[in-house]
Motif scaffolding. Structure first.
Motif, PDB file in Angstrom:
ATOM      1  N   GLY A  15       0.739  -1.359  -0.063  1.00 25.26           N
ATOM      2  CA  GLY A  15      -0.123   0.025  -0.110  1.00 25.26           C
ATOM      3  C   GLY A  15       0.816   1.267  -0.059  1.00 25.26           C
ATOM      4  O   GLY A  15       2.268   1.283  -0.122  1.00 25.26           O
ATOM      5  N   SER A  16       0.327   2.592   0.161  1.00 23.03           N
ATOM      6  CA  SER A  16       0.800   3.628   0.020  1.00 23.03           C
ATOM      7  C   SER A  16       2.133   3.813   1.068  1.00 23.03           C
ATOM      8  O   SER A  16       3.028   4.629   0.860  1.00 23.03           O
ATOM      9  CB  SER A  16      -0.067   4.810   0.338  1.00 23.03           C
ATOM     10  N   ALA A  17       1.808   3.338   2.325  1.00 16.93           N
ATOM     11  CA  ALA A  17       3.060   3.560   3.247  1.00 16.93           C
ATOM     12  C   ALA A  17       4.064   2.332   3.237  1.00 16.93           C
ATOM     13  O   ALA A  17       4.903   2.374   4.109  1.00 16.93           O
ATOM     14  CB  ALA A  17       2.334   3.410   4.757  1.00 16.93           C
ATOM     15  N   SER A  18       4.026   1.344   2.156  1.00 15.61           N
ATOM     16  CA  SER A  18       4.934   0.399   1.993  1.00 15.61           C
ATOM     17  C   SER A  18       6.300   1.064   2.136  1.00 15.61           C
ATOM     18  O   SER A  18       7.369   0.250   2.289  1.00 15.61           O
ATOM     19  CB  SER A  18       4.665  -0.466   0.913  1.00 15.61           C
ATOM     20  N   PRO A  19       6.677   2.345   1.515  1.00 17.38           N
ATOM     21  CA  PRO A  19       8.190   2.681   1.493  1.00 17.38           C
ATOM     22  C   PRO A  19       8.794   2.719   2.901  1.00 17.38           C
ATOM     23  O   PRO A  19       9.870   2.843   2.873  1.00 17.38           O
ATOM     24  CB  PRO A  19       8.017   4.027   0.657  1.00 17.38           C
ATOM     25  N   LEU A  20       7.780   2.866   3.838  1.00 15.70           N
ATOM     26  CA  LEU A  20       8.323   2.940   5.330  1.00 15.70           C
ATOM     27  C   LEU A  20       8.247   1.402   5.715  1.00 15.70           C
ATOM     28  O   LEU A  20       9.149   1.065   6.446  1.00 15.70           O
ATOM     29  CB  LEU A  20       7.199   4.010   6.037  1.00 15.70           C
ATOM     30  N   GLY A  21       6.914   0.925   5.438  1.00 15.58           N
ATOM     31  CA  GLY A  21       6.671  -0.450   6.111  1.00 15.58           C
ATOM     32  C   GLY A  21       7.697  -1.581   5.941  1.00 15.58           C
ATOM     33  O   GLY A  21       7.901  -2.450   6.495  1.00 15.58           O
ATOM     34  N   LYS A  22       8.059  -1.521   4.369  1.00 17.86           N
ATOM     35  CA  LYS A  22       8.800  -2.550   3.956  1.00 17.86           C
ATOM     36  C   LYS A  22      10.094  -2.778   4.751  1.00 17.86           C
ATOM     37  O   LYS A  22      10.467  -3.854   5.148  1.00 17.86           O
ATOM     38  CB  LYS A  22       9.197  -2.528   2.431  1.00 17.86           C
ATOM     39  N   GLY A  23      10.667  -1.834   5.068  1.00 17.52           N
ATOM     40  CA  GLY A  23      11.987  -1.967   5.800  1.00 17.52           C
ATOM     41  C   GLY A  23      11.896  -2.334   7.173  1.00 17.52           C
ATOM     42  O   GLY A  23      12.666  -2.988   7.983  1.00 17.52           O
ATOM     43  N   GLU A  24      10.537  -1.848   7.884  1.00 15.35           N
ATOM     44  CA  GLU A  24      10.254  -2.106   9.177  1.00 15.35           C
ATOM     45  C   GLU A  24      10.041  -3.720   9.161  1.00 15.35           C
ATOM     46  O   GLU A  24      10.592  -4.372  10.186  1.00 15.35           O
ATOM     47  CB  GLU A  24       9.062  -1.529   9.720  1.00 15.35           C
ATOM     48  N   GLU A  25       9.207  -4.284   8.384  1.00 10.68           N
ATOM     49  CA  GLU A  25       8.928  -5.647   8.304  1.00 10.68           C
ATOM     50  C   GLU A  25      10.183  -6.535   8.223  1.00 10.68           C
ATOM     51  O   GLU A  25      10.448  -7.512   9.009  1.00 10.68           O
ATOM     52  CB  GLU A  25       7.876  -5.911   7.106  1.00 10.68           C
ATOM     53  N   GLU A  26      11.107  -6.102   6.950  1.00  9.53           N
ATOM     54  CA  GLU A  26      12.125  -6.962   7.111  1.00  9.53           C
ATOM     55  C   GLU A  26      13.116  -6.818   8.212  1.00  9.53           C
ATOM     56  O   GLU A  26      13.723  -7.826   8.665  1.00  9.53           O
ATOM     57  CB  GLU A  26      12.775  -6.548   5.769  1.00  9.53           C
ATOM     58  N   THR A  27      13.160  -5.806   8.824  1.00  9.81           N
ATOM     59  CA  THR A  27      14.197  -5.594   9.937  1.00  9.81           C
ATOM     60  C   THR A  27      13.794  -6.493  11.041  1.00  9.81           C
ATOM     61  O   THR A  27      14.387  -7.038  11.718  1.00  9.81           O
ATOM     62  CB  THR A  27      14.451  -4.088  10.402  1.00  9.81           C
ATOM     63  N   ILE A  28      12.263  -6.346  11.455  1.00  8.39           N
ATOM     64  CA  ILE A  28      12.018  -7.153  12.581  1.00  8.39           C
ATOM     65  C   ILE A  28      12.268  -8.674  12.174  1.00  8.39           C
ATOM     66  O   ILE A  28      12.862  -9.349  13.105  1.00  8.39           O
ATOM     67  CB  ILE A  28      10.235  -7.056  12.667  1.00  8.39           C
ATOM     68  N   LYS A  29      11.980  -8.987  11.047  1.00  4.70           N
ATOM     69  CA  LYS A  29      12.242 -10.636  10.759  1.00  4.70           C
ATOM     70  C   LYS A  29      13.645 -10.659  10.863  1.00  4.70           C
ATOM     71  O   LYS A  29      13.926 -11.955  11.350  1.00  4.70           O
ATOM     72  CB  LYS A  29      12.087 -10.731   9.372  1.00  4.70           C
ATOM     73  N   MET A  30      14.614  -9.905  10.394  1.00  5.42           N
ATOM     74  CA  MET A  30      15.929 -10.103  10.540  1.00  5.42           C
ATOM     75  C   MET A  30      16.334 -10.296  11.997  1.00  5.42           C
ATOM     76  O   MET A  30      17.306 -11.079  12.444  1.00  5.42           O
ATOM     77  CB  MET A  30      16.788  -9.006   9.819  1.00  5.42           C
ATOM     78  N   ILE A  31      16.069  -9.335  13.007  1.00  9.40           N
ATOM     79  CA  ILE A  31      16.378  -9.392  14.209  1.00  9.40           C
ATOM     80  C   ILE A  31      15.882 -10.551  14.941  1.00  9.40           C
ATOM     81  O   ILE A  31      16.565 -11.367  15.786  1.00  9.40           O
ATOM     82  CB  ILE A  31      16.021  -8.054  14.938  1.00  9.40           C
TER      83      ILE A  31
END
Length: 396
Positions: free
Chosen positions: A49-65
């Motif tokens: 969605g429209s906020a994915s430029p922010l959210g994609k990095g958040e989701e990937e970071t949580i999974k990484m950590i």
């Protein structure tokens, strides 16, 4: 024959009773999000969605950590089970996801709410349920609402408007910019920033000669900007996130306005530069230190952590690490430390988060308290300038 039938019925009854007993046991252990060998953590992120430029990095970071923590044995010897739900940049989806995490998944804690509107919609649910919640959104209303509604269980790792706007005001004073145009996106993020700006501007001799709003779905703001041009501001402030702000920024240059453009920390992603193109050149905005990592002094207390995060994220995902992913990094680490101290007891976890003091993260060094569920100051920010090559540079 009768004996065989009796034996079969007896076996079936034992299986049913065992299944019921097992279900009750799972339900009891899951009530705290701790099912014996694992800890259940939920995330509600705008991965699309429209906020994915922010959210994609958040989701990937949580999974990484989470993967990193689990490789080291988890938390207190228990592996983390991450239940991540894409809220699709939609407030209703964020609410439904939160309900599912609380009522069905029975998680220990929740991270997320990429944008302010989603976070604000999630808060009544987590407060009622008594679930530790770390928001990734910026609005001051998330952790310090004007209406004084409960925030016992709600915390935030993004710099709030009450932290960012003072940095903006400081920059305007330094540059001698007294007459500005204020434009904000017409949502919780934009209006919250506007409220904080209004509170501080007059005290510092700064006047908004015109104030306008634009929709998050804007695709052409030229008519609004024509009014802005007639007001003859010395600078234009745009308070929005990457997608909509890029449209407005391009339109400013397209109608021939050649004044400084200052924006919010919501544009701190490469997607903004890609969307705005050459119009992004010269834009200045307050942001966390990650974007200008290479220019930081080696003695900066955050630098080592910033380098490690950037290298790990970009090696794993082959994409540029963002300050939004940084908010997620801080949230999962603060939560992990709190669970280490509080175990499966939600109240003890909440207390441990509230007592966070001196945690050096990506967004800054956190010092939370009962009166401050954000724990950051304006010192966590720097002014960033986008140069003619589309690169971030220190703007101070």
């Amino acid at each position: 024959m009768k004996k065989r039938m009796f034996a079969l019925l007896t076996a079936m009854m034992m299986m049913i009773l065992a299944a019921c007993g097992g279900e009750d046991a799972d339900s009891a252990s899951g009530s705290g999000g701790d099912s014996g060998g694992e800890i259940k953590i939920g995330s509600v992120i705008d991965a699309s969605g429209s906020a994915s430029p922010l959210g994609k990095g958040e989701e990937e970071t949580i999974k990484m950590i989470v993967d990193e923590l689990n490789e080291k044995g988890g938390i207190g010897g228990k592996k983390i089970k991450l239940i991540s739900i894409d809220s699709k940049s939609d407030q209703n989806q964020a609410v439904l996801a939160t309900k599912k995490l609380i009522e069905q998944e029975k998680v220990t804690a929740i991270i997320g709410g990429t944008i302010s509107g989603n976070s604000l919609a999630m808060i009544p649910l987590v407060e009622k349920a008594g679930i530790p919640y770390l928001s990734l959104a910026a609005s001051k209303q998330v952790n310090n609402p004007d209406d004084k509604s409960p925030r016992k269980w709600t915390f935030k790792t993004a710099q709030g408007d009450d932290v960012v706007i003072p940095k903006l005001i400081e920059y305007l004073e330094k540059e001698g910019l007294k007459k500005v145009a204020w434009l904000n996106v017409a949502n919780s993020y934009g209006t919250s920033g506007h409220e904080e700006f209004t509170k501080l501007a007059d005290k510092h001799g700064i006047k908004a000669v015109i104030e306008e709003e634009f929709e998050a779905t804007v695709n052409d703001a030229k008519s609004t900007l024509t009014r802005v041009k007639k007001a003859k501001p010395e600078a234009i402030i745009i308070w929005g996130t990457a997608q909509e702000s890029a449209v407005v920024t391009k339109n400013i240059r397209e109608i021939g306005m050649d004044v400084p453009v200052i924006e919010s920390h919501g544009i701190g992603t490469k997607q903004f530069i890609e969307l705005a193109g050459d119009a992004a050149n010269g834009v200045v905005f307050p942001a966390g230190k990650l974007l200008v990592l290479d220019e930081l002094d080696d003695k900066d207390p955050q630098k080592e952590k910033l380098v490690a995060f950037k290298e790990a994220y970009e090696s794993k995902y082959k994409n540029t690490a963002s300050t939004f992913g940084g908010h997620a990094y801080d949230a999962i680490h603060i939560l992990a430390e709190a669970i280490e101290k509080g175990g499966a007891d939600k109240e003890k976890i909440r207390e441990a988060i509230e007592q966070t003091d001196g945690f050096v993260g990506i967004s800054g060094t956190f010092k939370m308290s009962a009166d401050d569920h954000n724990g950051l100051t304006s010192d966590s920010l720097v002014m960033v300038k986008i140069d003619e090559n589309g690169e971030w540079k220190l703007g101070e």
